[in-house]
Write a protein that holds these residues in place. Structure first.
Motif, PDB file in Angstrom:
ATOM      1  N   ASN A 202      38.533  33.433  41.334  1.00 11.17           N
ATOM      2  CA  ASN A 202      38.161  34.566  42.181  1.00 11.17           C
ATOM      3  C   ASN A 202      37.317  34.096  43.367  1.00 11.17           C
ATOM      4  O   ASN A 202      36.706  33.023  43.329  1.00 11.17           O
TER       5      ASN A 202
ATOM      6  N   GLU B   1      34.538  35.257  44.637  1.00 11.42           N
ATOM      7  CA  GLU B   1      33.084  35.225  44.514  1.00 11.42           C
ATOM      8  C   GLU B   1      32.628  33.859  43.984  1.00 11.42           C
ATOM      9  O   GLU B   1      31.633  33.300  44.450  1.00 11.42           O
ATOM     10  N   SER B   2      33.343  33.336  43.015  1.00 16.67           N
ATOM     11  CA  SER B   2      33.015  31.990  42.507  1.00 16.67           C
ATOM     12  C   SER B   2      33.148  30.968  43.627  1.00 16.67           C
ATOM     13  O   SER B   2      32.302  30.080  43.788  1.00 16.67           O
ATOM     14  N   ALA B   3      34.227  31.121  44.385  1.00 19.68           N
ATOM     15  CA  ALA B   3      34.459  30.173  45.477  1.00 19.68           C
ATOM     16  C   ALA B   3      33.329  30.251  46.502  1.00 19.68           C
ATOM     17  O   ALA B   3      32.863  29.224  47.016  1.00 19.68           O
TER      18      ALA B   3
ATOM     19  N   ASP C 169      30.079  33.983  31.724  1.00 23.36           N
ATOM     20  CA  ASP C 169      30.645  32.651  31.915  1.00 23.36           C
ATOM     21  C   ASP C 169      31.087  32.426  33.366  1.00 23.36           C
ATOM     22  O   ASP C 169      30.943  31.330  33.910  1.00 23.36           O
ATOM     23  N   ASP C 170      31.615  33.462  33.998  1.00 23.65           N
ATOM     24  CA  ASP C 170      32.243  33.274  35.318  1.00 23.65           C
ATOM     25  C   ASP C 170      31.183  33.161  36.416  1.00 23.65           C
ATOM     26  O   ASP C 170      30.307  34.018  36.552  1.00 23.65           O
ATOM     27  N   ILE C 171      31.306  32.122  37.217  1.00 20.73           N
ATOM     28  CA  ILE C 171      30.335  31.882  38.297  1.00 20.73           C
ATOM     29  C   ILE C 171      30.410  32.982  39.360  1.00 20.73           C
ATOM     30  O   ILE C 171      29.445  33.236  40.082  1.00 20.73           O
ATOM     31  N   GLY C 172      31.549  33.671  39.437  1.00 24.14           N
ATOM     32  CA  GLY C 172      31.658  34.793  40.361  1.00 24.14           C
ATOM     33  C   GLY C 172      30.637  35.873  40.034  1.00 24.14           C
ATOM     34  O   GLY C 172      30.108  36.538  40.934  1.00 24.14           O
TER      35      GLY C 172
ATOM     36  N   PHE D  65      30.241  31.064  45.935  1.00 23.12           N
ATOM     37  CA  PHE D  65      29.043  30.421  45.377  1.00 23.12           C
ATOM     38  C   PHE D  65      29.049  28.924  45.709  1.00 23.12           C
ATOM     39  O   PHE D  65      28.059  28.372  46.191  1.00 23.12           O
ATOM     40  N   TYR D  66      30.174  28.306  45.478  1.00 27.72           N
ATOM     41  CA  TYR D  66      30.248  26.860  45.719  1.00 27.72           C
ATOM     42  C   TYR D  66      30.292  26.540  47.216  1.00 27.72           C
ATOM     43  O   TYR D  66      29.777  25.513  47.643  1.00 27.72           O
TER      44      TYR D  66
ATOM     45  N   LYS E 209      37.727  24.213  29.464  1.00 27.94           N
ATOM     46  CA  LYS E 209      37.360  25.172  28.423  1.00 27.94           C
ATOM     47  C   LYS E 209      37.958  24.799  27.077  1.00 27.94           C
ATOM     48  O   LYS E 209      38.182  25.673  26.233  1.00 27.94           O
TER      49      LYS E 209
END
Lengths: 263, 395
Positions: free
Chosen positions: B121, B123-125, A84-87, B127-128, B173
């Motif tokens: 987190n 890593e998600s940041a 689920d997590d984009i990270g 990505f965007y 969610k």
């Protein structure tokens, strides 16, 4: 053609009963990386070939570093991951070993988003919150085969809070970590908590077995949570859509309302 | 850059937010906004909002943060082009489809990622960031440690909520509303089912998920120090009075931090004012620990309504202060006025008149035009409230 099932396993006794069937891929909720499951698996407990990992926790920075550590030592029987997590997507961008399936819960309700994510992953789980017709439109436009959530209780709320523990603490109770909620209107839900948060599920399993007729589907995801082994075997082996036994169609039959005035 | 970011459900609230000290405001258009039941802004109103903001050298962000279904994609490109032409300063999005439409069509819009994306987190940041996002509105669940690491590892602009209602769930969610009421929570129809009461396994006590509100006033300085750029107040459905009060107090605290004169007394006083106006208790939720039962309510919607908001100053007439009434007040009441660029002023009402300039003892009717004899005139849009807290008591 036989349908391919991605079987989200919550009961270890189920595996030997289905391990010989070629159209079943087991999906294991991974300890420390999932919410909403009373039973999870350590990596070393997963011995099935072509196994997939299920990681549905939203990860903080510490979690994302732990996940990187987990990736370093993955055994060769782990074929893919549903997350689920984009990270995780960012971490796995350059990884060509693992199959990657994005299950961005409650998102991915349109084909444009899904096709965008398909530039980074092998497949995407289509949202559970859309109608049958919307699912068909998405499949028609998708550039790769997709995963459909085809049967099982649906996660309808995920909180970082430990809602059952908080209740127990407040009222000095001892309610268990899997319980039943009832609201003022008499609607029932299942609620499951672990140390990473609380998930509320629909009381009844969503029956999307009719989706087995759809084209451009890579896997049909079956969530076995709260179902008995016998029920799961019946769902997989019977060609019948079992609509009388499992009539709940969740949100797949009519569109949700966006503004109150639309009512 | 440190920014105080206010909500506005309509043009009146937007103007009040700016006048009371907001650096930027976030608003929704008629389409694609998660507060579908707010009044929201027409295209003409968006134009006026941007003109008003830019004249003050301030910013307007427009939410395009629903989770898109197939049919919602129709008209999206044209809408985004129109927003760019109007000159909005950024769009707040959660669905990657919007980012793609902006990129594919080279639409000159700055992109902020909505809190609906639940970023916790770095890593998600990242990505965007690679997709062109300039700012991340972090999940309300992000801790101090997470915020600091995300800032250090990404260098992105970070926006964090500092005030207002909390979802029980991670934003985006939760579809309890969809299931129970058929109102789509991720397309602006949330019925706030998490604020209803439940029973659990038929136990005798009420099971509640309702969180208390967020209030980060004691951590503002710390948040600035770890690199938060934008400090966001929740509440596009909130009233003019709420926006004026909350933005006024936070502006005051920001300015005190800037001049290095902030005291504990300032924080405690502002907290009491904000909490009373918000009608709910507040805590700092996830910033320094995982919330416990103490950060929740167990009696459902535990709101403490009051009638503190007495009126808005509309101007002056014949040497009298002209007030449009909101709640009952009378001769003898001790009231307080606060407004843009002024310290709160306390008065006891001795003399007041109705529209016909007849002397009256009581103002009973909301929207009644009342004229007060005070020792000074007050500017338009000054708020009048019942005096409840005296700052001298906090010294």
């Amino acid at each position: 053609m036989k349908n391919n099932y991605l079987l989200l396993v919550t009961n270890k006794t189920l595996i030997p009963k289905l391990s010989k069937e070629s159209n079943i891929t087991f999906l294991f909720p991974v300890e420390e990386f999932t919410v909403g499951f009373p039973n999870t698996f350590k990596i070393e407990e997963i011995r099935e070939p072509h196994a997939y990992l299920f990681v549905n926790r939203l990860l903080d920075n510490e979690g994302i570093e732990s996940f990187k550590s987990l990736l370093k030592d993955l055994p060769s029987n782990i074929e893919g991951i549903v997350f689920d997590d984009i990270g995780i997507l960012q971490i796995l961008k350059e990884n060509t070993t693992l199959k990657k399936i994005l299950f961005l819960n409650h998102f991915n309700c349109n084909y444009k988003s899904i096709n965008t994510y398909l530039e980074y992953v092998d497949s995407v789980v289509v949202s559970t919150d859309i109608t049958d017709m919307e699912v068909s439109e998405i499949l028609e436009h998708a550039i790769n085969p997709l995963v459909l959530y085809t049967f099982g209780h649906v996660s309808i709320m995920y909180s970082r809070r430990q809602l059952i523990s908080n209740y127990n603490e407040h009222f000095k109770k001892n309610v268990e970590s899997i319980s039943t909620l009832t609201n003022d209107l008499g609607s029932h839900f299942k609620i499951v908590e672990n140390k990473y948060g609380t998930v509320i599920y629909t009381d009844k399993p969503f029956n999307g077995l009719r989706y087995r007729e759809k084209k451009n589907v890579w896997y049909h995801l079956i969530n076995t949570l709260l179902l008995s082994d016998e029920e799961i075997l019946e769902i997989i082996h019977k060609k019948d859509n079992l609509t009388e036994k499992y009539p709940y169609t969740y949100l797949s039959e009519s569109e949700t309302i966006v503004r109150i005035k639309e009512r | 850059m440190v920014e105080l970011l206010a909500p506005a459900g309509n043009l009146e609230r937007l103007k009040i937010a700016f006048l009371y000290g907001a650096d930027a405001v976030y608003i929704g258009g008629y389409e694609y906004s998660l507060r579908a039941n707010a009044i929201n802004f027409s295209i003409d109103e968006l134009k006026e909002a941007v003109r008003f903001a830019h004249d003050l050298n301030k910013r307007v962000y427009v939410t395009v943060n629903i989770v898109f279904h197939n049919k919602d994609l129709d008209g999206l490109k044209e809408y985004l082009i129109e927003l760019a032409q109007i000159g909005v300063d950024a769009v707040i999005v959660s669905d990657i489809a919007v980012i793609e439409v902006i990129k594919d069509n080279h639409i000159p819009l700055e992109i902020h990622l909505s809190t609906q994306a639940s970023i916790l987190n770095y890593e998600s940041a990242l990505f965007y960031k690679e997709l062109g996002v300039k700012r991340i509105v972090l999940a309300r669940e992000a801790s101090r440690k997470d915020i600091k690491i995300i800032k250090e590892k990404t260098g992105l602009d970070l926006e964090c909520f500092i005030q207002g209602a909390m979802c029980t769930s991670f934003s985006g969610k939760c579809v309890l509303s969809n299931v129970v009421t058929n109102r789509d929570s991720n397309r602006g129809g949330c019925a706030q089912v998490c604020r209803w009461t439940f029973d659990i396994n038929h136990e005798s006590e009420i099971f509640s998920m309702t969180p208390k509100d967020l209030n980060m006033s004691i951590y503002l300085k710390d948040m600035m120090d770890i690199g938060v750029n934008s400090f966001k107040v929740e509440g596009r459905m909130r009233s003019v009075y709420y926006i004026a009060t909350v933005i006024y107090e936070y502006r005051h605290l920001f300015d005190k931090i800037k001049s290095n004169t902030l005291t504990e007394c300032d924080i405690l006083y502002s907290n009491d004012i904000i909490n009373r106006c918000a009608n709910r208790e507040s805590t700092h939720q996830f910033y320094d620990k995982l919330p416990t039962h103490e950060e929740q309510y167990y009696l459902g919607r535990d709101e403490m309504s009051n009638q503190d908001f007495l009126g808005i100053v509309k101007g002056a007439k014949d040497g009298l202060v002209w007030v449009e009434e909101r709640n009952y007040f009378k001769v003898g009441d001790v009231v307080e006025f606060f407004g843009p660029n002024m310290e709160p002023k306390t008065y006891q009402i001795h003399t007041m008149y109705n529209e016909s300039m007849e002397s009256i003892d009581v103002a009973r009717h909301p929207r009644m035009q009342v004229f007060l004899k005070l020792d000074t005139l007050l500017p338009e849009n000054t708020m009048m409230r019942l005096k409840v807290f005296d700052k001298n008591n906090y010294l």
